[in-house]
Design a protein around this motif. Sequence first.
Motif, short mmCIF file in Angstrom:
data_model
loop_
_atom_site.label_atom_id
_atom_site.label_comp_id
_atom_site.label_asym_id
_atom_site.label_seq_id
_atom_site.Cartn_x
_atom_site.Cartn_y
_atom_site.Cartn_z
N ASN A 193 107.15 136.55 15.35
CA ASN A 193 108.23 136.49 16.36
C ASN A 193 109.52 135.90 15.80
OD1 ASN A 193 106.64 137.53 18.52
ND2 ASN A 193 105.63 135.55 18.70
N THR A 194 109.39 135.09 14.76
CA THR A 194 110.58 134.44 14.19
C THR A 194 110.57 134.61 12.68
OG1 THR A 194 109.44 132.30 13.99
CG2 THR A 194 110.67 132.72 16.03
N PHE A 195 111.77 134.53 12.10
CA PHE A 195 111.90 134.68 10.65
C PHE A 195 112.91 133.68 10.12
CE2 PHE A 195 110.77 138.78 12.42
CZ PHE A 195 109.69 139.15 11.62
N GLY A 196 112.70 133.27 8.87
CA GLY A 196 113.67 132.43 8.20
C GLY A 196 114.46 133.27 7.20
N LEU A 275 106.93 135.83 2.34
CA LEU A 275 107.02 137.27 2.09
C LEU A 275 107.60 137.99 3.30
CD1 LEU A 275 106.40 139.85 0.47
CD2 LEU A 275 104.09 139.78 1.43
N TYR A 276 107.14 137.64 4.50
CA TYR A 276 107.67 138.28 5.71
C TYR A 276 109.18 138.07 5.83
CZ TYR A 276 102.87 138.93 7.43
OH TYR A 276 101.56 139.30 7.59
N HIS A 280 111.64 141.19 6.10
CA HIS A 280 112.47 141.31 7.30
C HIS A 280 113.94 141.45 6.95
CE1 HIS A 280 113.66 140.79 11.46
NE2 HIS A 280 114.48 139.81 11.11
N GLY A 281 114.37 140.80 5.88
CA GLY A 281 115.79 140.84 5.51
C GLY A 281 116.21 142.08 4.75
#
Length: 391
Positions: A193-196, A275-276, A280-281
């Motif tokens: 649900n969230t990403f850095g 990795l996610y 995602h980026g």
Amino acid sequence: MILQQTHKALYAAFDVYPSAKGAATHIYHNAQTLFDWKEGGWLSVVGNEKLLDYQQEGNVEITRFSEQIPNYLVRGQAYSQHLYDLLETQPRLEICHFRDHWSGVPVLMHKQHQNRSYQTVYEVNGLPSIELPYRYPALSARTLEKMKNLEQLCYQQADFVITPSEVIKNNLINLGVAQKKITVITNGAEVPNTFGKPVHPPKGRYVIYFGALQPWQGFDVLLKAMVYLADYDDLSLVVCASTKQKKARFYHKIVEKLGLTNRVIWQYQLPKRTLYDWVHGAEFSLAPLKECSRNLEQGCCPLKILESMAVGTPVVASDLPVVKEIISDASLGKLVRADRPAELARAMRILLDYPHLRQQMSEAGKAHIKAHFTWQQKRQELSAFYSRIVV
């Protein structure tokens, strides 16, 4: 090595666990499902210099075969004997789920020799007789024939077979396995649900390749495709390899020879959450699988495709049957003919030049994963399978 408890469930795999490889993700979810269902169990895997030979996590015991035997075949045989010896200490087993013939042969032989009644499940993600010649080209025909015989013993004598794709199922049917014996449970993906933000991302835009670097993955095709995109001076390729850096040296030389040194960013064995963030980026993810027996006869539901779609990153992938089991229409991803760098580059141009198309694929792909390919769904399917076969 001595197990402290007797268990009703065993999950066995001739794989290092845990690790950054996709196999470890699959082992985690399948083994945990089995142990949740049986309220505990025994996990038999392979270790290394960083992992403990024995570990206890609540009602789960983990044993790791960690002898550093350079020869793969000798190491496999030693693991089989190690597992067979430990099976002597487990008289209460009701179900044994194994992932390869190195773990399957001792399970089946022990059942036969000791007149045991546990159910056996052979999880076929791939057959070493097909895969190993790509890794070890010098393997003799005699050795491969012996391996095929061991694989045949496993899929003929196991009570049940599960596999992650229709491609492998059809190959097993062609090998003589009864269709009613096989259950397909695909791989899954987490949907964060969230990403850095990645640490030290490249300037400008980037596309991403992640996972292993075996020849059938087609990474060399992707590098050649990048040469056709030299006019995108703001574009980088980020490679998140699941292997150690020394195993990527061959590809480092190709990168240098193609003049891509300043455009390829390497990362190694990243934790899943990190990795996610990288995936995602990215503008999009790439899965340039080659058109070879490894992917046509035993295509095993590529995790990199599922995980890319799950984080909302569009995918450009080879147009192969196993890929079409996930990307079933053009709204979900961009498919191109395998082994053709120029065609791959043209597909990449389309997504680079049309951000609205990337956004549409991002939304459709993520919704597709949520509807059909989450690990929660796959674990429920596996748990239901266990309930059907063991009373």
